[in-house]
Design a protein around this motif. Sequence first.
Motif, PDB file in Angstrom:
ATOM      1  N   GLY A 158     -10.984   5.725 -13.235  1.00 43.48           N
ATOM      2  CA  GLY A 158     -10.173   4.619 -13.638  1.00 43.48           C
ATOM      3  C   GLY A 158      -8.938   4.169 -13.590  1.00 43.48           C
ATOM      4  O   GLY A 158      -8.664   3.635 -14.201  1.00 43.48           O
ATOM      5  N   ASP A 159      -8.280   4.558 -12.957  1.00 41.58           N
ATOM      6  CA  ASP A 159      -7.193   4.245 -12.149  1.00 41.58           C
ATOM      7  C   ASP A 159      -7.268   2.577 -11.618  1.00 41.58           C
ATOM      8  O   ASP A 159      -8.389   2.325 -10.633  1.00 41.58           O
ATOM      9  CB  ASP A 159      -6.544   5.094 -10.556  1.00 41.58           C
ATOM     10  N   VAL A 160      -6.625   1.903 -11.986  1.00 42.46           N
ATOM     11  CA  VAL A 160      -6.686   0.418 -11.115  1.00 42.46           C
ATOM     12  C   VAL A 160      -6.148   0.167 -10.043  1.00 42.46           C
ATOM     13  O   VAL A 160      -3.965   0.196 -10.233  1.00 42.46           O
ATOM     14  CB  VAL A 160      -6.323  -0.609 -11.858  1.00 42.46           C
ATOM     15  N   TYR A 161      -5.960  -1.082  -8.966  1.00 42.58           N
ATOM     16  CA  TYR A 161      -4.842  -0.850  -7.720  1.00 42.58           C
ATOM     17  C   TYR A 161      -5.480  -2.091  -7.471  1.00 42.58           C
ATOM     18  O   TYR A 161      -6.586  -2.950  -7.339  1.00 42.58           O
ATOM     19  CB  TYR A 161      -5.648   0.137  -6.854  1.00 42.58           C
ATOM     20  N   PHE A 162      -4.187  -3.248  -7.567  1.00 46.28           N
ATOM     21  CA  PHE A 162      -4.585  -4.680  -7.717  1.00 46.28           C
ATOM     22  C   PHE A 162      -3.715  -4.499  -5.884  1.00 46.28           C
ATOM     23  O   PHE A 162      -3.274  -3.858  -5.553  1.00 46.28           O
ATOM     24  CB  PHE A 162      -3.777  -5.715  -8.243  1.00 46.28           C
ATOM     25  N   SER A 163      -4.860  -5.490  -4.955  1.00 47.60           N
ATOM     26  CA  SER A 163      -4.258  -5.136  -3.861  1.00 47.60           C
ATOM     27  C   SER A 163      -4.394  -6.394  -2.848  1.00 47.60           C
ATOM     28  O   SER A 163      -5.408  -8.001  -3.305  1.00 47.60           O
ATOM     29  CB  SER A 163      -5.324  -3.785  -3.028  1.00 47.60           C
ATOM     30  N   ASN A 164      -3.465  -6.599  -2.306  1.00 45.65           N
ATOM     31  CA  ASN A 164      -4.311  -8.363  -1.810  1.00 45.65           C
ATOM     32  C   ASN A 164      -4.227  -7.456   0.494  1.00 45.65           C
ATOM     33  O   ASN A 164      -3.429  -6.161   1.112  1.00 45.65           O
ATOM     34  CB  ASN A 164      -2.541  -8.870  -1.254  1.00 45.65           C
ATOM     35  N   LEU A 165      -4.621  -8.413   0.745  1.00 50.90           N
ATOM     36  CA  LEU A 165      -4.774  -8.212   2.215  1.00 50.90           C
ATOM     37  C   LEU A 165      -3.823  -8.779   3.113  1.00 50.90           C
ATOM     38  O   LEU A 165      -3.153 -10.317   2.689  1.00 50.90           O
ATOM     39  CB  LEU A 165      -6.017  -9.144   2.596  1.00 50.90           C
ATOM     40  N   ASP A 166      -2.826  -8.089   4.074  1.00 45.00           N
ATOM     41  CA  ASP A 166      -1.493  -8.337   4.327  1.00 45.00           C
ATOM     42  C   ASP A 166      -1.458  -8.947   5.761  1.00 45.00           C
ATOM     43  O   ASP A 166      -1.681  -8.262   6.204  1.00 45.00           O
ATOM     44  CB  ASP A 166      -0.625  -7.622   3.903  1.00 45.00           C
ATOM     45  N   PHE A 167      -1.137 -10.273   6.406  1.00 47.68           N
ATOM     46  CA  PHE A 167      -1.559 -10.470   7.388  1.00 47.68           C
ATOM     47  C   PHE A 167      -0.980 -10.819   8.452  1.00 47.68           C
ATOM     48  O   PHE A 167      -0.741 -11.657   9.733  1.00 47.68           O
ATOM     49  CB  PHE A 167      -2.657 -12.393   7.435  1.00 47.68           C
TER      50      PHE A 167
END
Length: 424
Positions: free
Chosen positions: A100-109
């Motif tokens: 239940g841990d929530v991770y907001f993530s982005n693709l970093d180009f």
Amino acid sequence: MNNPLLRLMNVLIVSVVMLLSLSTFAAEDSGSIPSKPSSPYPAVLDASANSNGDVEPIKIASVYGTLALKEYKLPFEDAYPSGSFEKLNKNQFIFISKCGDVYFSNLDFTKPDGELVLVKPAKALSKYTPGSDESTDESSSKKVVYCKDLSGVKDSLIVKNSLFVAYTTWDEQNNGARLAVSEFDLDLVNSEVTFKREIYLSRPAIKEPFLGHQVGGKMALGENENTLYLAIGDFSKPDKVQDKTTSLGKVIKIDLKSLSAEVYATGFRSPNGGLFYDHETNELWLDDHGPRGGDEINLVKRGKNYGWPIVSYGTIYERDGIGGYYGNKFNNHEGYEKPAMTFVPSIGIGPIAKYASTGKNDYWDNDYFVAGMGSMTLLRIRKEGTNLVYAEPVLTGYRIRAIKIDPDGTFYLKTDHNQLLISD
């Protein structure tokens, strides 16, 4: 070959080879993560070095076209069986771990070849409860996910500004586990999720021991934004599936406005693979783990009974050791709704998604892609009308836990080995 001893040795060698091939299939979503096996299917992909030591490119490879994939490592380590993910846009994602841990993530180009990076540290799914008379706090935060053994987060979906999550939770009052669906407010600006309301609780509370990977928990948004379908497994208590007073082994239709719920269909064992509502055809499709053999893809119809545990194309595991445990009609579905497709031996059937007619490969229009988690294979299922015609292996070597396919045909595949595969 006239020598009896040589003939016997030849028979033994052939038998061993056949057993090794069959052993690469997991009969269900088992508790250990297998390493990449040598697949009994034709090897259309293996992201490993070839005879020259070069790394082979990763591809979805069909006889009707190929699609290159790029592998990204998740910026966190998830436990098995891993949780779900949601795509916010082409380069932004929410990953929800098993616990239940929530991770907001982005693709970093800006990184070489691109890299998945965390937007902020994880925060667990929780809800606030009023403080008691003895409490020094006005309210306290309580984690909502019961994460013991194979229990945990089972699925998620986004509707407008809400995140819906299905997970196992512990009922302290009744000392048992339930499958819960809760709605969380989604704050994309601050990368936060906040508990809003409880949508559904399965019944009854199941006391330990039970099998956490047989609770189901797959969700699909139905014919409109107020209709949610939820598939519930048997919690390894098959005798309760045909009992109308329980929600075990059933697909539940939930009205998100009134929170009223009804049993839509019954007779399922372990629908922890995938549930998919086809908005073009108004069809509801469900993957169900059979026992030993008998993994199924079902076209779910209102009011129908799919027979578990009375009938199955599979048979019992030796570990169960109870002869009448699953009924007496092995290897058939007589008297009950039949699956659209069955896999014997089992492939450890996983998520299901549709390739849209707006995708770039016209040959795949409206076909389904289904993961075999046990066989570590992605299958293209040819669909004609309501018939599933054949299953073509198009990717091997990955235990795929979640699949999303964009309208333009872009694939997003999350694995149990902390990888996200994205097509070019």
